[in-house]
Design a protein around this motif. Structure first.
Motif, PDB file in Angstrom:
ATOM      1  N   VAL A  48       0.839  -1.199   0.000  1.00 36.84           N
ATOM      2  CA  VAL A  48       0.000   0.000   0.000  1.00 36.84           C
ATOM      3  C   VAL A  48       0.875   1.250   0.000  1.00 36.84           C
ATOM      4  CG1 VAL A  48      -1.852   1.215   1.186  1.00 36.84           C
ATOM      5  CG2 VAL A  48      -1.674  -1.267   1.385  1.00 36.84           C
ATOM      6  N   PRO A  49       0.666   2.186  -0.942  1.00 34.35           N
ATOM      7  CA  PRO A  49       1.386   3.464  -0.861  1.00 34.35           C
ATOM      8  C   PRO A  49       1.008   4.199   0.417  1.00 34.35           C
ATOM      9  CG  PRO A  49       0.284   3.189  -2.987  1.00 34.35           C
ATOM     10  CD  PRO A  49      -0.224   2.113  -2.100  1.00 34.35           C
ATOM     11  N   LEU A  50       1.941   4.940   0.981  1.00 32.43           N
ATOM     12  CA  LEU A  50       1.703   5.637   2.233  1.00 32.43           C
ATOM     13  C   LEU A  50       0.472   6.529   2.155  1.00 32.43           C
ATOM     14  CD1 LEU A  50       2.721   6.144   5.092  1.00 32.43           C
ATOM     15  CD2 LEU A  50       4.140   8.019   4.189  1.00 32.43           C
ATOM     16  N   GLU A  51       0.319   7.247   1.023  1.00 36.27           N
ATOM     17  CA  GLU A  51      -0.826   8.142   0.876  1.00 36.27           C
ATOM     18  C   GLU A  51      -2.137   7.391   0.699  1.00 36.27           C
ATOM     19  OE1 GLU A  51      -0.206  11.778  -1.674  1.00 36.27           O
ATOM     20  OE2 GLU A  51       1.513  10.579  -2.292  1.00 36.27           O
ATOM     21  N   GLY A  52      -2.037   6.092   0.387  1.00 36.98           N
ATOM     22  CA  GLY A  52      -3.243   5.339   0.078  1.00 36.98           C
ATOM     23  C   GLY A  52      -3.992   4.818   1.276  1.00 36.98           C
ATOM     24  N   MET A  53      -3.412   4.940   2.479  1.00 30.37           N
ATOM     25  CA  MET A  53      -4.073   4.405   3.670  1.00 30.37           C
ATOM     26  C   MET A  53      -4.597   5.545   4.540  1.00 30.37           C
ATOM     27  SD  MET A  53      -2.694   1.759   6.618  1.00 30.37           S
ATOM     28  CE  MET A  53      -2.596   0.385   5.478  1.00 30.37           C
ATOM     29  N   LYS A  54      -5.859   5.477   4.870  1.00 30.20           N
ATOM     30  CA  LYS A  54      -6.494   6.449   5.749  1.00 30.20           C
ATOM     31  C   LYS A  54      -7.300   5.691   6.788  1.00 30.20           C
ATOM     32  CE  LYS A  54      -9.732  10.352   5.734  1.00 30.20           C
ATOM     33  NZ  LYS A  54     -10.605  11.221   4.883  1.00 30.20           N
ATOM     34  N   GLY A  55      -7.109   6.029   8.072  1.00 31.11           N
ATOM     35  CA  GLY A  55      -7.796   5.322   9.135  1.00 31.11           C
ATOM     36  C   GLY A  55      -6.911   4.267   9.764  1.00 31.11           C
TER      37      GLY A  55
ATOM     38  N   GLN B  72     -14.824   8.207   8.577  1.00 29.34           N
ATOM     39  CA  GLN B  72     -15.738   8.468   7.468  1.00 29.34           C
ATOM     40  C   GLN B  72     -15.008   9.185   6.331  1.00 29.34           C
ATOM     41  OE1 GLN B  72     -19.179  10.615   8.969  1.00 29.34           O
ATOM     42  NE2 GLN B  72     -19.638   9.071  10.488  1.00 29.34           N
ATOM     43  N   PRO B  73     -14.291   8.449   5.470  1.00 31.84           N
ATOM     44  CA  PRO B  73     -14.148   6.999   5.419  1.00 31.84           C
ATOM     45  C   PRO B  73     -12.792   6.558   5.957  1.00 31.84           C
ATOM     46  CG  PRO B  73     -13.504   7.922   3.335  1.00 31.84           C
ATOM     47  CD  PRO B  73     -13.837   9.087   4.230  1.00 31.84           C
ATOM     48  N   ALA B  74     -12.637   5.240   6.059  1.00 36.63           N
ATOM     49  CA  ALA B  74     -11.325   4.617   6.222  1.00 36.63           C
ATOM     50  C   ALA B  74     -11.026   3.912   4.906  1.00 36.63           C
ATOM     51  CB  ALA B  74     -11.345   3.614   7.374  1.00 36.63           C
ATOM     52  N   THR B  75      -9.853   4.186   4.313  1.00 34.94           N
ATOM     53  CA  THR B  75      -9.593   3.682   2.960  1.00 34.94           C
ATOM     54  C   THR B  75      -8.201   3.070   2.824  1.00 34.94           C
ATOM     55  OG1 THR B  75      -8.780   5.854   2.257  1.00 34.94           O
ATOM     56  CG2 THR B  75     -11.101   5.397   1.889  1.00 34.94           C
ATOM     57  N   ILE B  76      -8.096   2.126   1.915  1.00 35.80           N
ATOM     58  CA  ILE B  76      -6.821   1.647   1.375  1.00 35.80           C
ATOM     59  C   ILE B  76      -6.961   1.678  -0.136  1.00 35.80           C
ATOM     60  CG2 ILE B  76      -5.271  -0.314   1.113  1.00 35.80           C
ATOM     61  CD1 ILE B  76      -5.897  -1.161   3.929  1.00 35.80           C
ATOM     62  N   LEU B  77      -6.116   2.476  -0.798  1.00 33.07           N
ATOM     63  CA  LEU B  77      -6.188   2.641  -2.245  1.00 33.07           C
ATOM     64  C   LEU B  77      -4.883   2.187  -2.894  1.00 33.07           C
ATOM     65  CD1 LEU B  77      -7.837   6.198  -2.506  1.00 33.07           C
ATOM     66  CD2 LEU B  77      -8.973   3.974  -2.689  1.00 33.07           C
ATOM     67  N   TYR B  78      -5.015   1.476  -4.012  1.00 36.80           N
ATOM     68  CA  TYR B  78      -3.889   1.037  -4.821  1.00 36.80           C
ATOM     69  C   TYR B  78      -4.044   1.653  -6.218  1.00 36.80           C
ATOM     70  CZ  TYR B  78      -3.655  -2.687  -1.267  1.00 36.80           C
ATOM     71  OH  TYR B  78      -3.597  -3.400  -0.094  1.00 36.80           O
ATOM     72  N   PRO B  79      -3.548   2.871  -6.442  1.00 36.61           N
ATOM     73  CA  PRO B  79      -3.750   3.521  -7.747  1.00 36.61           C
ATOM     74  C   PRO B  79      -2.993   2.814  -8.866  1.00 36.61           C
ATOM     75  CG  PRO B  79      -3.104   5.107  -6.052  1.00 36.61           C
ATOM     76  CD  PRO B  79      -2.844   3.750  -5.491  1.00 36.61           C
ATOM     77  N   ASP B  80      -3.583   2.890 -10.066  1.00 36.18           N
ATOM     78  CA  ASP B  80      -2.935   2.403 -11.280  1.00 36.18           C
ATOM     79  C   ASP B  80      -3.490   3.243 -12.420  1.00 36.18           C
ATOM     80  OD1 ASP B  80      -1.925   1.163 -13.482  1.00 36.18           O
ATOM     81  OD2 ASP B  80      -2.626  -0.853 -12.964  1.00 36.18           O
ATOM     82  N   ALA B  81      -2.686   4.152 -12.948  1.00 31.22           N
ATOM     83  CA  ALA B  81      -3.158   5.106 -13.951  1.00 31.22           C
ATOM     84  C   ALA B  81      -3.381   4.474 -15.311  1.00 31.22           C
ATOM     85  CB  ALA B  81      -2.167   6.263 -14.076  1.00 31.22           C
TER      86      ALA B  81
END
Length: 754
Positions: free
Chosen positions: A529-536, A552-561
């Motif tokens: 997980v990228p550092l910026e991609g985790m919230k919560g 609100q919310p808690a997220t884990i994001l894995y971007p891929d452009a």
């Protein structure tokens, strides 16, 4: 060899196509007591707290005795002293005075004075604008005196004073301009701006104002009729108390004076669900149902009926001919369903021809049908542009649609051209589907410049002046050109070269604890997980992630452009909390993605939302899917080109096209011998199109009307009230096709006649 430039893309209007008749009720207005739209706005009363039901609010004493407030069914304010007194009121935001205008001061008082009671109007600098003596007797009497303003002032104040010994009680002090719109108590310029929209109906009195923040503060129409000095008023939900001077009868009269049909919104026995969960018990609901039935009788009943006689006593023997009633406002869930059924049965039984409107907040009642369903949208320009085809695939067997509240609220400034562009695009789509969408109204209608509780709004005003935002002029354009039949149109919308969003994925929750396992894209698990991609707060598990908390919310994001097709799979289990799961997909960056909101909105419904560098908006019709606690769900999302399919436990829940924001949207209508082509250019570049009027005979141009500005962020103001307003000029054309250059950021209406 001479090469000719390629022909511009086409807009083809099928004059022989079936089209859809545009309902006579298509364009109306929605009024709510918000932003001081009524009190301090279109209702002409100038004194704040005229009946002292808010204590000393708006009032202050001068040198001498202090005011003494007496509470009760009709509160009073007593001024007593041996050397005179002074009491003043500055109104809502200062008293607006116009030179040479007459103002009627009505004072109900009793007491004794050695000298006269003097009423004086002073400007902000203390200069006298008008004055008069008011008689005071030992018994309660309503006295009326005339004040004629010597000058114009926006921040005046009313001063009541006595120079000699005395003891006076006041229980009503009112100041209203004698000149009101059609003599019925409304501010002329504001009422005329509404009339200029030529609304087919006026929806009133709200909005959340109908529900109140509690059952005690709910709107009860019977308390809003009769002598204004006896109306108690109530605390509204938008930060101030309503006098109910603009009551049920006044609303009906306003509709008649405007030439608009009344659309009354009845409380369904529920407080505002965004603010409270309070409801009237079903065992006590009969009184509220009877209120709705009696409201219809007051509006329509003969003079020998109970409430028809009351209407006649209030000065209007002729029925108002109300044909629509809405049961509740922005209500949802089983509590609403149960109450709606009771209201529906009672109204349908006694008034079978009354058009009943039901609320749709994601889900709608299933216990009973409806004639019309009310849908509300507050989103971005891109969302509205993307949704111009929202009703193209609407089930024609379902109830007709009333889009009762809609506006661009994201990226709208305080009412800019950008907002109007998105709304116009959506309006073309609603007109195209006028066999389904039969009623619409922008919201909100009014805002006082010094009380902007909701933003943006159609009409901005202060004490003396007013102007329409670009959204107001949008409504003006469409309402004046929204008759006849909507025609089939095909066009190049400029989206063919736009790229879809990315292939990234994620997991998320909203006010909910949950765990996820086996997240994969095309069978491959994402990398770290990228550092910026985790919230919560997240805890890693053997095969996934677990979140416990209320973020609100808690997220884990894995971007891929990188764009392309994909299949996302994941398993999820709810551990506790208010909602279900959020499954991000097509994650291009941390601010560009969609997510499938499964069991969202307090686990009431399921839908897909899209985010593009800002607040998101729904892109699918909500599904009635809720999430149970403690069980695992199999989730699959497939992307093939712009087509997205969402599956839950193998069942297809959503199948939709990923919206691409168009650069140009076109529509057309025919009214008699006149055809109007309506085009929205959402881009910052001029767009050239060849317009084909496909049908029999030749056509000539009538005129071209354009709403545009140098920048989509431009706004109107008190200094430049028509900086952005429709500009009309002649259209020199004869034939069956015309090449036209549409200005950047513009709404254009081209009219032709054969």
């Amino acid at each position: 060899m001479l090469l000719l430039p390629p022909a511009p893309p086409a807009i083809r209007v099928d004059l022989n196509g079936p089209g859809c008749p545009i309902a006579s009720t298509m364009y109306g207005v929605f009024f709510e007591e918000i932003n001081h739209a009524g009190d301090g706005g279109i209702y002409s009363e100038l004194v704040l707290n005229r009946s002292f039901r808010e204590g000393m609010k708006g009032w202050k004493g001068g040198a001498g005795p202090r005011p003494e407030l007496k509470t009760g069914a009709r509160p009073t304010l007593r001024m007593a002293g041996g050397a005179g007194f002074q009491l003043e009121n500055s109104g809502y935001f200062g008293l607006p005075m116009r030179r040479a205008e007459t103002y009627d001061l009505r004072i109900e008082a009793m007491g004794e004075l050695k000298g006269p009671l003097r009423a004086t109007l002073l400007d902000a600098g203390g200069q006298q604008i008008a004055s008069a003596n008011v008689p005071v007797t030992r018994d309660w009497k309503m006295r009326e005196v005339k004040l004629v303003a010597l000058k114009t002032a926006n921040k005046a104040r009313l001063v009541l004073s006595a120079n000699g010994a005395g003891d006076v009680e006041f229980r009503y002090v009112s100041l209203m301009p004698r000149k009101t719109w059609k003599g019925h108590g409304l501010r002329p310029d504001l009422a005329q701006m509404v009339a200029d929209l030529k609304p087919a109906f006026i929806r009133f009195p709200g909005g959340c104002f109908v529900e109140g923040d509690s059952i005690a503060n709910a709107h009860r129409w019977k308390r809003t009729i009769g002598p204004v000095e006896l109306r108690q008023g109530r605390q509204g939900v938008w930060g101030y108390r309503s006098t109910d001077g603009l009551g049920f009868h006044e609303y009906l009269q306003w509709c008649e004076d405007t030439g608009a049909a009344p659309l009354y919104v009845s409380n369904v026995g529920m407080a505002c669900q965004f603010r409270s969960k309070e409801t009237v018990p079903l065992s006590e609901l009969d009184e509220w149902i009877q209120d709705a039935l009696d409201a219809i009788e007051y509006a329509n009943g003969p003079v020998n009926s109970r409430w028809g006689a009351e209407r006649a006593e209030n000065g209007h023997p002729k029925p108002f001919e109300m044909k629509h009633i809405e049961v509740g406002n922005e209500n949802w869930g089983p509590e609403y369903d149960a109450r709606y059924a009771r209201f529906y049965d009672a109204i349908r039984t006694k008034y079978p021809d009354m058009q009943i409107i039901v609320d749709v907040m994601g889900t709608k009642p299933t216990s009973r049908s409806a004639d019309i369903q009310d849908e509300h949208f507050y989103e971005s320009t891109d969302w509205f542009a993307n949704q111009h085809g929202r009703y193209d695939t609407y089930n024609r067997k379902d109830p007709k649609v009333y889009v009762g509240e809609y506006a661009v609220t994201k990226g709208a400034g305080t009412g800019n051209l950008n907002a109007a562009l998105g709304e116009a695009a959506f309006m073309i789509g609603m007109e195209r589907n006028s066999d389904v969408v039969t009623m619409t109204s922008y919201a909100p209608l009014f805002v006082h410049a010094e009380d902007r509780a909701w933003n943006p709004d159609a009409i901005v005003f202060n004490g003396l002046d007013a102007y329409g935002t670009p959204s107001y002029w949008n409504q003006w354009l469409f309402s004046r050109n929204g008759r006849g039949t909507s025609l089939p149109v095909t066009w190049d919308d400029g989206t063919s070269n736009k790229m879809p969003m990315g292939r990234g994925a994620g997991i998320a929750t909203w006010n909910t604890s949950a765990e996820f396992r086996d997240l994969k894209i095309d069978g491959v698990a994402p990398l770290s997980v990228p550092l910026e991609g985790m919230k919560g707060t997240w805890v890693s598990t053997i095969d996934g992630w677990k979140h416990e908390g209320k973020e609100q919310p808690a997220t884990i994001l894995y971007p891929d452009a990188a764009g392309g097709d994909f299949t996302l799979t994941v398993q999820a289990r709810k551990l506790g909390g208010a909602e279900g799961f959020l499954i991000p997909f097509r994650v291009r960056s941390f601010t560009q993605y969609s997510w499938w909101n499964i069991g969202g909105w307090n686990n009431e419904r399921t839908s897909v939302e899209r985010f593009d560098n800002g607040p998101g908006g729904e892109v699918t019709r909500p599904a009635d899917v809720k999430i149970e606690t403690g069980r695992w769900y199999d989730i699959r999302i497939e992307g093939r080109g712009d087509r997205i399919r969402c599956y839950l436990d193998g069942a297809l829940i959503h199948d939709y096209r990923d919206p691409q924001t168009p650069e140009l949207i076109a529509g057309a209508s025919r009214d008699g011998k006149t055809v109007t082509v309506k085009v929205v250019n959402l881009s910052g570049e001029p767009m050239e199109r060849e317009i084909f009027l496909d049908g029999k005979g030749a056509w000539r141009g009538i005129d071209e009307t354009v709403l545009t500005a140098r920048s989509p962020d431009d706004e109107n103001s008190f200094a430049t009230p028509k900086k952005i307003a429709p500009v009309t000029k002649g259209l020199d054309f004869r034939g069956e096709r015309i090449t036209h250059r549409f200005k950047p950021w513009s709404v254009t209406f081209l009219r032709f006649q054969n």
